[in-house]
Structure formats: C-alpha cells, structure tokens
Design a protein around this motif. Structure first.
Motif, PDB file in Angstrom:
ATOM      1  N   PRO A 157      -5.084  17.319  -4.699  1.00  0.00           N
ATOM      2  CA  PRO A 157      -5.451  18.614  -5.272  1.00  0.00           C
ATOM      3  C   PRO A 157      -5.706  19.543  -3.985  1.00  0.00           C
ATOM      4  CG  PRO A 157      -7.113  16.591  -5.975  1.00  0.00           C
ATOM      5  CD  PRO A 157      -5.872  16.038  -4.782  1.00  0.00           C
ATOM      6  N   ASP A 158      -5.509  20.787  -4.631  1.00  0.00           N
ATOM      7  CA  ASP A 158      -5.606  21.983  -3.740  1.00  0.00           C
ATOM      8  C   ASP A 158      -7.142  22.212  -2.993  1.00  0.00           C
ATOM      9  OD1 ASP A 158      -4.644  23.977  -1.971  1.00  0.00           O
ATOM     10  OD2 ASP A 158      -4.848  25.519  -3.647  1.00  0.00           O
ATOM     11  N   GLY A 159      -7.124  22.371  -1.707  1.00  0.00           N
ATOM     12  CA  GLY A 159      -8.459  22.734  -1.205  1.00  0.00           C
ATOM     13  C   GLY A 159      -8.338  23.170   0.205  1.00  0.00           C
ATOM     14  N   PRO A 160      -9.489  23.618   0.909  1.00  0.00           N
ATOM     15  CA  PRO A 160      -9.268  23.778   2.217  1.00  0.00           C
ATOM     16  C   PRO A 160      -9.158  22.521   3.207  1.00  0.00           C
ATOM     17  CG  PRO A 160     -11.536  23.803   1.632  1.00  0.00           C
ATOM     18  CD  PRO A 160     -10.739  23.456   0.550  1.00  0.00           C
ATOM     19  N   PHE A 161      -8.163  22.652   4.416  1.00  0.00           N
ATOM     20  CA  PHE A 161      -8.133  21.806   5.480  1.00  0.00           C
ATOM     21  C   PHE A 161      -8.419  22.341   6.767  1.00  0.00           C
ATOM     22  CE2 PHE A 161      -6.030  19.549   8.757  1.00  0.00           C
ATOM     23  CZ  PHE A 161      -6.157  18.434   8.322  1.00  0.00           C
ATOM     24  N   GLU A 162      -9.617  21.597   7.422  1.00  0.00           N
ATOM     25  CA  GLU A 162      -9.982  22.119   8.822  1.00  0.00           C
ATOM     26  C   GLU A 162     -10.520  20.881   9.249  1.00  0.00           C
ATOM     27  OE1 GLU A 162      -9.267  24.695  10.493  1.00  0.00           O
ATOM     28  OE2 GLU A 162      -8.743  26.356   8.972  1.00  0.00           O
ATOM     29  N   PRO A 163     -10.440  20.495  10.710  1.00  0.00           N
ATOM     30  CA  PRO A 163      -9.770  21.570  11.530  1.00  0.00           C
ATOM     31  C   PRO A 163      -8.274  21.484  11.874  1.00  0.00           C
ATOM     32  CG  PRO A 163     -10.523  19.520  12.819  1.00  0.00           C
ATOM     33  CD  PRO A 163     -10.934  19.504  11.260  1.00  0.00           C
ATOM     34  N   ARG A 164      -7.525  22.464  12.002  1.00  0.00           N
ATOM     35  CA  ARG A 164      -6.264  22.427  12.153  1.00  0.00           C
ATOM     36  C   ARG A 164      -5.866  22.340  13.661  1.00  0.00           C
ATOM     37  NH1 ARG A 164      -3.783  27.403   8.944  1.00  0.00           N
ATOM     38  NH2 ARG A 164      -5.819  28.499   9.024  1.00  0.00           N
ATOM     39  N   PRO A 165      -4.725  21.567  13.830  1.00  0.00           N
ATOM     40  CA  PRO A 165      -4.293  21.690  15.042  1.00  0.00           C
ATOM     41  C   PRO A 165      -3.494  22.847  15.598  1.00  0.00           C
ATOM     42  CG  PRO A 165      -2.548  20.533  13.819  1.00  0.00           C
ATOM     43  CD  PRO A 165      -3.922  20.775  12.900  1.00  0.00           C
ATOM     44  N   PRO A 166      -3.156  23.074  16.854  1.00  0.00           N
ATOM     45  CA  PRO A 166      -2.588  24.046  17.414  1.00  0.00           C
ATOM     46  C   PRO A 166      -1.244  24.332  16.518  1.00  0.00           C
ATOM     47  CG  PRO A 166      -2.976  22.946  19.216  1.00  0.00           C
ATOM     48  CD  PRO A 166      -3.592  22.038  17.944  1.00  0.00           C
ATOM     49  N   ALA A 167      -0.843  25.481  16.219  1.00  0.00           N
ATOM     50  CA  ALA A 167       0.473  25.877  15.430  1.00  0.00           C
ATOM     51  C   ALA A 167       1.725  25.393  16.200  1.00  0.00           C
ATOM     52  CB  ALA A 167       0.654  27.445  15.417  1.00  0.00           C
ATOM     53  N   GLY A 168       2.343  24.704  15.209  1.00  0.00           N
ATOM     54  CA  GLY A 168       3.478  24.112  15.906  1.00  0.00           C
ATOM     55  C   GLY A 168       3.343  22.630  16.648  1.00  0.00           C
ATOM     56  N   ALA A 169       2.210  22.017  16.215  1.00  0.00           N
ATOM     57  CA  ALA A 169       1.869  20.676  16.471  1.00  0.00           C
ATOM     58  C   ALA A 169       3.251  19.667  16.083  1.00  0.00           C
ATOM     59  CB  ALA A 169       0.667  20.191  16.011  1.00  0.00           C
ATOM     60  N   PRO A 170       3.680  18.975  16.805  1.00  0.00           N
ATOM     61  CA  PRO A 170       5.008  18.169  16.508  1.00  0.00           C
ATOM     62  C   PRO A 170       4.714  16.801  15.660  1.00  0.00           C
ATOM     63  CG  PRO A 170       4.344  17.750  18.690  1.00  0.00           C
ATOM     64  CD  PRO A 170       3.345  18.698  18.360  1.00  0.00           C
ATOM     65  N   ILE A 171       5.607  16.573  15.053  1.00  0.00           N
ATOM     66  CA  ILE A 171       5.553  15.467  14.393  1.00  0.00           C
ATOM     67  C   ILE A 171       7.234  14.617  14.493  1.00  0.00           C
ATOM     68  CG2 ILE A 171       5.673  14.023  11.855  1.00  0.00           C
ATOM     69  CD1 ILE A 171       3.918  16.441  10.884  1.00  0.00           C
ATOM     70  N   TYR A 172       7.243  13.819  15.271  1.00  0.00           N
ATOM     71  CA  TYR A 172       8.388  13.084  15.484  1.00  0.00           C
ATOM     72  C   TYR A 172       8.523  11.842  14.510  1.00  0.00           C
ATOM     73  CZ  TYR A 172       8.548  15.205  20.302  1.00  0.00           C
ATOM     74  OH  TYR A 172       8.691  16.130  21.352  1.00  0.00           O
ATOM     75  N   VAL A 173       9.640  11.418  14.442  1.00  0.00           N
ATOM     76  CA  VAL A 173      10.046  10.451  13.557  1.00  0.00           C
ATOM     77  C   VAL A 173      10.720   9.229  14.313  1.00  0.00           C
ATOM     78  CG1 VAL A 173      11.089   9.427  11.447  1.00  0.00           C
ATOM     79  CG2 VAL A 173      10.230  11.756  11.656  1.00  0.00           C
ATOM     80  N   GLY A 174      10.228   8.098  14.218  1.00  0.00           N
ATOM     81  CA  GLY A 174      11.002   6.898  14.539  1.00  0.00           C
ATOM     82  C   GLY A 174      11.893   6.253  13.705  1.00  0.00           C
ATOM     83  N   ALA A 175      13.164   6.210  14.189  1.00  0.00           N
ATOM     84  CA  ALA A 175      14.231   5.759  13.270  1.00  0.00           C
ATOM     85  C   ALA A 175      15.379   4.982  13.889  1.00  0.00           C
ATOM     86  CB  ALA A 175      14.951   6.722  12.513  1.00  0.00           C
ATOM     87  N   VAL A 176      16.435   4.203  13.343  1.00  0.00           N
ATOM     88  CA  VAL A 176      17.442   3.395  14.016  1.00  0.00           C
ATOM     89  C   VAL A 176      18.448   3.799  13.149  1.00  0.00           C
ATOM     90  CG1 VAL A 176      18.423   1.454  14.989  1.00  0.00           C
ATOM     91  CG2 VAL A 176      15.897   2.088  15.633  1.00  0.00           C
ATOM     92  N   ALA A 177      18.407   3.189  12.028  1.00  0.00           N
ATOM     93  CA  ALA A 177      19.668   3.169  10.992  1.00  0.00           C
ATOM     94  C   ALA A 177      20.070   4.672  10.821  1.00  0.00           C
ATOM     95  CB  ALA A 177      19.083   2.533   9.843  1.00  0.00           C
ATOM     96  N   PRO A 178      21.546   4.769  10.684  1.00  0.00           N
ATOM     97  CA  PRO A 178      21.806   6.238  10.369  1.00  0.00           C
ATOM     98  C   PRO A 178      21.154   6.828   9.170  1.00  0.00           C
ATOM     99  CG  PRO A 178      23.714   4.755  10.503  1.00  0.00           C
ATOM    100  CD  PRO A 178      22.618   3.921  10.711  1.00  0.00           C
ATOM    101  N   THR A 179      20.810   6.466   8.152  1.00  0.00           N
ATOM    102  CA  THR A 179      20.224   6.940   6.984  1.00  0.00           C
ATOM    103  C   THR A 179      18.787   7.580   7.466  1.00  0.00           C
ATOM    104  OG1 THR A 179      21.379   5.863   5.329  1.00  0.00           O
ATOM    105  CG2 THR A 179      19.188   7.041   4.658  1.00  0.00           C
ATOM    106  N   ALA A 180      18.036   6.574   8.091  1.00  0.00           N
ATOM    107  CA  ALA A 180      16.798   6.853   8.666  1.00  0.00           C
ATOM    108  C   ALA A 180      16.907   7.823   9.899  1.00  0.00           C
ATOM    109  CB  ALA A 180      16.036   5.665   9.452  1.00  0.00           C
ATOM    110  N   VAL A 181      17.832   7.904  10.564  1.00  0.00           N
ATOM    111  CA  VAL A 181      18.102   9.161  11.671  1.00  0.00           C
ATOM    112  C   VAL A 181      18.378  10.504  11.111  1.00  0.00           C
ATOM    113  CG1 VAL A 181      19.228   9.934  13.498  1.00  0.00           C
ATOM    114  CG2 VAL A 181      18.626   7.418  13.500  1.00  0.00           C
TER     115      VAL A 181
END
Length: 323
Positions: A157-181
């Motif tokens: 459901p829609d609603g407020p979200f806080e606290p927010r991290p700094p703008a551009g906070a990174p999300i990396y992904v772990g992967a090995v297989a070509p589809t996952a990469v």
C-alpha cells in the motif's frame, strides 16, 4: 586503481571453541583493525539453517559495525532478497545508512539453497521475480519517500517512507550466470561475483562486459567487485597448512561434497607469501580490471592471530603494489 575490503560470515567451524558472543567480539575487533590498516570496506554474508552459525542477519551486524567504525563502507555480500519482504529490507537498510553516515552498500542476490526457501515458506521458483520486484520496492521507497507498489509477488500500500538514505544510495547485485548478470546490469549499480580459483575470473568479467554492452551501460560507472579467499603467511607452506582445511570447509557445501585439502588446486588460489600473492594480483588486474577485491578475513577454524597476521601482511605488502 582497485580498492580492497574484508569479508566476514561469522561462522565458527565445528566443534565451536568459544561462545558466539566471544567469537563475534573477536571478529568485530578484526574489522576495527582492518579499518585502521586502510581497508575500504567490510562485507557480510547471509545464510540460514547452518550448524556453524553462518551469519543469518547481515543488516543487524552492519548496524553493530557502524558503531565500531568511522570510514569504511559496510556491504552485504549478499543479502538474499527473495527471503525477505523488501519493505522491511528498505527500512532496516535505511537505518544502517543513518547510523553509519551513509556508508552502507546494499548488495542483494536471489539465493540458491532450497532448504532456506522452505524454511521461510517461499517458493524456490519465485526467486527471480521476487528479486526484481524487491529491488524496485526498495528503490521507490528510498528515492520517492513513498511505499506504493503492485506486482506479481508484492502488493505494498502507498504510504510515507522515512528515514531515507542519501540520494543515490547504491544497490549492487550478486550474480554469476549470464542471465543473472544481465539482470544485475539492468537493475543494479554494481556487480558482485564470488570466484575462488582466480583463472575463472576473466570469463566472469567477459559476461559482465557483454551484459553492459547489451544494456547500453558504461563500464566506468558500474563497479565490478570480486570476492574470494586469500591467506598470507611468511612462507607458502605455512600459509597453505593454515588455510587449506578452512578452504576445504568453505568449498564443501558449494560443491555438495566433502572436499579434502588435497582436492584443492593450490596453484589456482590466492594463498602464499605477500610477494607471491601480490605478483598474482598484479597479473590478474592487468587482465581483469576489478574495481574492488574483498576476501575472508577470518577463515573458519583460524585463530585470531593467524587472521590478524594475514590481514596485516595483505594491507602492508600487497595493497601498496596495486594502488
């Protein structure tokens, strides 16, 4: 030039020699020392249902590390996102950002172990879709400060979200297989790969380059993080004698068989003296320009003095050769 980090999974090889509280305190001490030595990051793994205490709650550990460090990034390698509700992850990770001054690198993956998904009552086959939707839920909450999302797996459901991290906070992904990469390149801000035998790294890097080209993404702005096993000592034989049982222990569940030290390819692992490992890493980086390398700072079964010495030797004699 590359940067370097340490990795901790807080698992204690059976039979346990000290209490969990003592073992955690020893590892936290090594992490604090790593920051003093100049390592730029610490990475935390996640698994469930293991008898050796493999870390089940990396974001809880990340919050504790945030209170013990001042500069180093704190990354998850990787948080198994499909096992969690993504809004809960978004909240917990935002709190770690607040406690650490924005030092968290949230790296997520889809997981692989069927018993872990069974333990949480989640369909193993839903891993890719739960990962993709989970990343979108987290990004929207962090970016927009609202929680609304509707997909195949999650209806938030829609609603407020806080606290927010700094703008551009990174999300990396772990992967090995070509589809996952390819998925990592489409959805993430960087790729994390686990490669123990270093001559396999070039093939993993080629998969990344192909995915970047197909998705029209710039390699220069997409970090390539290599996690592996490293152990150093004053002689090659000493390093191998100390590390081989631990490396076999780590490899056994990955290969789904009981691995003996004699089964390991000694000449393809980063185990030896600082000069030997330094030479190898210079050659590897010339072929595969990884942006960051992180290694197990405390292999299962190693005492604190052995782990501390290896971490110090790497910081004092290997890192200067590559930076």
């Amino acid at each position: 030039m590359p940067t370097f980090g340490v990795l901790h999974d807080f698992r204690q090889k059976l039979p346990w020699s000290v209490s969990t509280a003592t073992y955690y305190e020893e590892c936290l001490g090594l992490i604090s020392e790593a920051e003093e030595l100049g390592y730029s990051a610490v990475w935390l793994s996640e698994h469930h249902g293991t008898p050796d205490g493999f870390l089940p709650s990396p974001l809880v550990a990340a919050a504790a590390i945030a209170m013990r460090t001042e500069r180093m990034s704190i990354g998850t390698n990787v948080l198994i996102l499909p096992l969690h509700h993504p809004l809960r992850v978004a909240e917990d990770a935002a709190v770690v950002h607040a406690l650490s001054g924005g030092r968290l690198v949230l790296a997520v993956g889809q997981g692989y172990a069927p018993h872990e998904f069974a333990a949480f009552g989640i369909e193993h086959s839903h891993r890719p879709s739960r990962l993709e939707e989970g990343i979108e839920v987290i990004r929207r909450a962090w970016r927009d400060g609202t929680t609304g999302f509707q997909g195949r797996r999650f209806d938030v459901p829609d609603g407020p979200f806080e606290p927010r991290p700094p703008a551009g906070a990174p999300i990396y992904v772990g992967a090995v297989a070509p589809t996952a990469v390819d998925r990592a390149v489409r959805l993430g801000d960087g790729l994390v790969v686990y490669v123990t035998e270093y001559d396999d790294l070039a093939a993993r890097y080629d998969v990344l380059l192909e995915a970047l080209a197909q998705n029209d993404r710039d390699r220069a702005s997409f970090p390539f993080v290599w996690t592996t096993m490293v152990h150093l000592a004053d002689s090659s034989d000493q390093a191998w004698e100390e590390a081989a049982p631990a490396l076999a222990y780590l490899e056994s569940p990955l290969r789904d068989e009981h691995v003996q030290p004699a089964d390991l390819p000694r000449d393809r692992l980063l185990v030896g003296t600082p000069d030997e490992v330094g030479d190898l890493l210079q050659e590897i980086h010339a072929e595969v320009p990884f942006d960051h390398l992180a290694f197990w700072a405390r292999l299962p079964g190693l005492a604190v003095p052995q782990s501390r010495r290896s971490q110090q030797l790497f910081a004092n004699h290997v890192i200067p050769r590559l930076t």
